[in-house]
Design an enzyme around this catalytic site. Sequence first.
Site, PDB file in Angstrom:
ATOM      1  N   LYS A 293       0.840  -1.198   0.000  1.00  0.00           N
ATOM      2  CA  LYS A 293       0.000   0.000   0.000  1.00  0.00           C
ATOM      3  C   LYS A 293       0.883   1.258   0.000  1.00  0.00           C
ATOM      4  O   LYS A 293       0.701   2.151  -0.794  1.00  0.00           O
ATOM      5  CB  LYS A 293      -0.903  -0.051   1.235  1.00  0.00           C
ATOM      6  CG  LYS A 293      -1.845   1.104   1.370  1.00  0.00           C
ATOM      7  CD  LYS A 293      -2.788   0.852   2.551  1.00  0.00           C
ATOM      8  CE  LYS A 293      -3.529   2.115   2.938  1.00  0.00           C
ATOM      9  NZ  LYS A 293      -4.382   1.912   4.106  1.00  0.00           N
TER      10      LYS A 293
ATOM     11  N   GLU B 174      10.607  -4.797   4.470  1.00  0.00           N
ATOM     12  CA  GLU B 174      10.656  -6.211   4.065  1.00  0.00           C
ATOM     13  C   GLU B 174      10.320  -6.356   2.591  1.00  0.00           C
ATOM     14  O   GLU B 174      11.016  -7.035   1.827  1.00  0.00           O
ATOM     15  CB  GLU B 174       9.652  -7.035   4.885  1.00  0.00           C
ATOM     16  CG  GLU B 174       9.984  -7.192   6.359  1.00  0.00           C
ATOM     17  CD  GLU B 174       9.430  -6.074   7.227  1.00  0.00           C
ATOM     18  OE1 GLU B 174       9.142  -4.963   6.688  1.00  0.00           O
ATOM     19  OE2 GLU B 174       9.298  -6.288   8.445  1.00  0.00           O
TER      20      GLU B 174
ATOM     21  N   GLY C  46      -4.891  -2.231   5.293  1.00  0.00           N
ATOM     22  CA  GLY C  46      -4.155  -3.385   4.753  1.00  0.00           C
ATOM     23  C   GLY C  46      -4.865  -4.702   5.006  1.00  0.00           C
ATOM     24  O   GLY C  46      -5.047  -5.526   4.102  1.00  0.00           O
ATOM     25  N   ARG C  47      -5.313  -4.925   6.234  1.00  0.00           N
ATOM     26  CA  ARG C  47      -5.923  -6.221   6.582  1.00  0.00           C
ATOM     27  C   ARG C  47      -7.353  -6.352   6.057  1.00  0.00           C
ATOM     28  O   ARG C  47      -7.975  -7.393   6.236  1.00  0.00           O
ATOM     29  CB  ARG C  47      -5.869  -6.429   8.091  1.00  0.00           C
ATOM     30  CG  ARG C  47      -6.510  -5.319   8.900  1.00  0.00           C
ATOM     31  CD  ARG C  47      -6.153  -5.434  10.374  1.00  0.00           C
ATOM     32  NE  ARG C  47      -6.637  -4.312  11.161  1.00  0.00           N
ATOM     33  CZ  ARG C  47      -6.018  -3.142  11.274  1.00  0.00           C
ATOM     34  NH1 ARG C  47      -4.914  -2.888  10.619  1.00  0.00           N
ATOM     35  NH2 ARG C  47      -6.515  -2.186  12.052  1.00  0.00           N
TER      36      ARG C  47
ATOM     37  N   GLU D 151      -4.984  -7.349  15.016  1.00  0.00           N
ATOM     38  CA  GLU D 151      -4.467  -6.032  14.677  1.00  0.00           C
ATOM     39  C   GLU D 151      -5.584  -4.983  14.796  1.00  0.00           C
ATOM     40  O   GLU D 151      -5.330  -3.824  15.077  1.00  0.00           O
ATOM     41  CB  GLU D 151      -3.889  -6.048  13.262  1.00  0.00           C
ATOM     42  CG  GLU D 151      -2.882  -4.942  13.022  1.00  0.00           C
ATOM     43  CD  GLU D 151      -2.089  -5.153  11.754  1.00  0.00           C
ATOM     44  OE1 GLU D 151      -1.060  -5.839  11.809  1.00  0.00           O
ATOM     45  OE2 GLU D 151      -2.499  -4.633  10.710  1.00  0.00           O
TER      46      GLU D 151
ATOM     47  N   HIS E 233      -5.984 -34.206  16.937  1.00  0.00           N
ATOM     48  CA  HIS E 233      -4.888 -35.092  17.332  1.00  0.00           C
ATOM     49  C   HIS E 233      -3.739 -34.309  17.948  1.00  0.00           C
ATOM     50  O   HIS E 233      -2.622 -34.813  18.023  1.00  0.00           O
ATOM     51  CB  HIS E 233      -4.413 -35.893  16.116  1.00  0.00           C
ATOM     52  CG  HIS E 233      -5.481 -36.826  15.630  1.00  0.00           C
ATOM     53  ND1 HIS E 233      -5.561 -38.147  16.021  1.00  0.00           N
ATOM     54  CD2 HIS E 233      -6.554 -36.604  14.833  1.00  0.00           C
ATOM     55  CE1 HIS E 233      -6.625 -38.701  15.459  1.00  0.00           C
ATOM     56  NE2 HIS E 233      -7.254 -37.786  14.742  1.00  0.00           N
TER      57      HIS E 233
ATOM     58  N   LYS F 213       8.152  -0.947  12.437  1.00  0.00           N
ATOM     59  CA  LYS F 213       8.781  -0.463  11.204  1.00  0.00           C
ATOM     60  C   LYS F 213       9.871   0.572  11.544  1.00  0.00           C
ATOM     61  O   LYS F 213      10.940   0.582  10.966  1.00  0.00           O
ATOM     62  CB  LYS F 213       7.722   0.171  10.282  1.00  0.00           C
ATOM     63  CG  LYS F 213       6.721  -0.838   9.702  1.00  0.00           C
ATOM     64  CD  LYS F 213       5.759  -0.214   8.689  1.00  0.00           C
ATOM     65  CE  LYS F 213       4.789  -1.238   8.125  1.00  0.00           C
ATOM     66  NZ  LYS F 213       3.884  -0.745   7.100  1.00  0.00           N
TER      67      LYS F 213
HETATM   68  C1  G6Q Z   1      -2.590  -4.014   7.973  1.00  0.00           C
HETATM   69  C2  G6Q Z   1      -1.356  -3.402   8.409  1.00  0.00           C
HETATM   70  C3  G6Q Z   1      -0.090  -4.082   7.929  1.00  0.00           C
HETATM   71  C4  G6Q Z   1       0.286  -3.749   6.496  1.00  0.00           C
HETATM   72  C5  G6Q Z   1       1.733  -4.177   6.267  1.00  0.00           C
HETATM   73  C6  G6Q Z   1       2.197  -3.934   4.856  1.00  0.00           C
HETATM   74  O1  G6Q Z   1      -3.685  -3.592   8.234  1.00  0.00           O
HETATM   75  O2  G6Q Z   1      -1.365  -2.047   8.117  1.00  0.00           O
HETATM   76  O3  G6Q Z   1      -0.155  -5.478   8.077  1.00  0.00           O
HETATM   77  O4  G6Q Z   1      -0.584  -4.358   5.604  1.00  0.00           O
HETATM   78  O5  G6Q Z   1       2.564  -3.518   7.176  1.00  0.00           O
HETATM   79  O6  G6Q Z   1       2.120  -2.582   4.527  1.00  0.00           O
HETATM   80  P1  G6Q Z   1       2.265  -2.113   3.046  1.00  0.00           P
HETATM   81  O7  G6Q Z   1       1.154  -2.691   2.238  1.00  0.00           O
HETATM   82  O8  G6Q Z   1       2.220  -0.617   3.074  1.00  0.00           O
HETATM   83  O9  G6Q Z   1       3.597  -2.622   2.543  1.00  0.00           O
END
Ligand code: G6Q
Length: 538
Positions: free
Chosen positions: A211, A217, A272-273, A358, A389, A500
């Site tokens: 996003k 990463e 994001g989620r 989250e 199990h 981050k």
């Molecule tokens: C989700 C969070 C988090 C995010 C990641 C990746 O709700 O904000 O999990 O999706 O940190 O972020 P970017 O999409 O900006 O790389």
Amino acid sequence: MVQISPVRISETPEWQALAAHGGEMRNVHLRDLFASDPERGLTLRVDGADLHLDYSKNRLTARTIDLLVAVAERAGLAQRIEAMWSGEHINVTEDRPVLHIALRAPRRASITTGGVDVVPGVHEVLDRMSEFARRVRSGEWTGHTGKRITTVVNIGIGGSDLGPAMAYEALRPFSDRSIECRFVSNVDGSDIWEATHDLDPGATLFIVSSKTFTTLETLNNAKTARDWLVSGLGDSSAVARHFVAVSTNAEKVAEFGIDTSNMFGFWDWVGGRYSYDSAIGLSLMVSVGPEAFVDMLEGFHSVDEHFRSAPFRENLPVLLGLIGVWYNDFFGAETQAILPYNHYLARFPAYLQQLDMESNGKSVTLSGEPVDVATGPVVWGTPGTNGQHAYYQLIHQGTRLIPADFIGFVTPNHDVGDHHDLLMANFFAQTEALAFGRSAPQGQPYRSFAGNHPTNTILADQLTPRILGELVATYEHKVLTQGVIWGINSFDQWGVELGKELAQRIVPELTAPETPALAHDSSTNTLIARYRAGRGRP
Ligand code: G6Q
């Protein structure tokens, strides 16, 4: 304009009435509840879109539901739902609207924020995604050397990884098996190495999903992937045919070297989620095709409509949310198990873990005060029969209360022998045993099952794209329901931001050629020094 006016829920008479009722219900056994109301299995159930929820094996009565509904009303749930749909900035700490519901709104719908209808933009991106997916699937989009794409590697993390990775697994029966998708998220170099070492660069497409396009990463993995591709094909201009981006940040995408005509956008009103039904789902769309993706969106939308219009007592996501609050706040339950009886839902609990933890792992209210009620539970789980199990022992005979959602399907994805009847026999047997228990033979107390372990049963016809969309939307709205009752913001994630920021600070201390001056605590300083020594640095 609908105003958000959070109430301190613990101080309301509705909450206090529920607390008093909790005291009365604490020692009531499910055996007694079924004995005194043998029909409860016929009444404590609800249908929402194509999902059926049986919540009768919970430690509650119709009165409990009345009291929980009163709490939801007092918390302003109906107003918050309308505020979300009207594009108000209900994500107050980031001053943003929360409009993932627009991602699956039909073309004819209109959802506005700040006077702008966002639905046409959603469909414009969906159309571009569909065209791109169609070209990759048909072989019309080729790699730099003219080869058909046979592997798609999604590079992203958190919300830009868990959703598409979960849904790709969930919808394998609907996927084009001639195109494999892989998902790289971890900055541990082993992840990208494993994802690429056996691939032909000429037939590999990378989708860089971020996003913000600033996530350490993801950018590192994307750089490594670009180096791998360029060295494999011996030509840096190959990047144009092998890299596309999903992002809200066109400037950073261009800076990375991806042509922005190969970028699929989304918007800052999608968390994001909550984003895998946006362009973040591009890898999934390539795998299952645009039609199946649209079926999935229709599933999401049908639950959105149900959530928005059904009275709370008949509202499936609201009921799941209320039952969760009941155990979380009045029975001291600290976790919530998610137990799908479907092999393809292996990653569903991990996906829900982020969605729920989250969103509702918060300890400050919307007014900035510390919360005084327990908020989001620890969410965990794996497919049910494997769990039987392994850790079911603790659910049956341990000392903790573990509310569990059992998710099962009438029709199998593959009708192999009598496997499905066997699977579903386990599914029904477990909730029965958890509720009613079994007394021990004389002198063998270790064989006693106390029962009274609460479960929800969610039953649907078959795991299809549509049903997957319905399940995800159900849990999204469950999370909102609980967040509203607890008075917290379910849509920010400052805990993620902290991680981050901190890592960026330590990187130069690990890599500096000279001994760095370390100003952390003595534990962190010593660990960093030990790591540097191990890496041969002074
Ligand atoms: C989700 C969070 C988090 C995010 C990641 C990746 O709700 O904000 O999990 O999706 O940190 O972020 P970017 O999409 O900006 O790389």
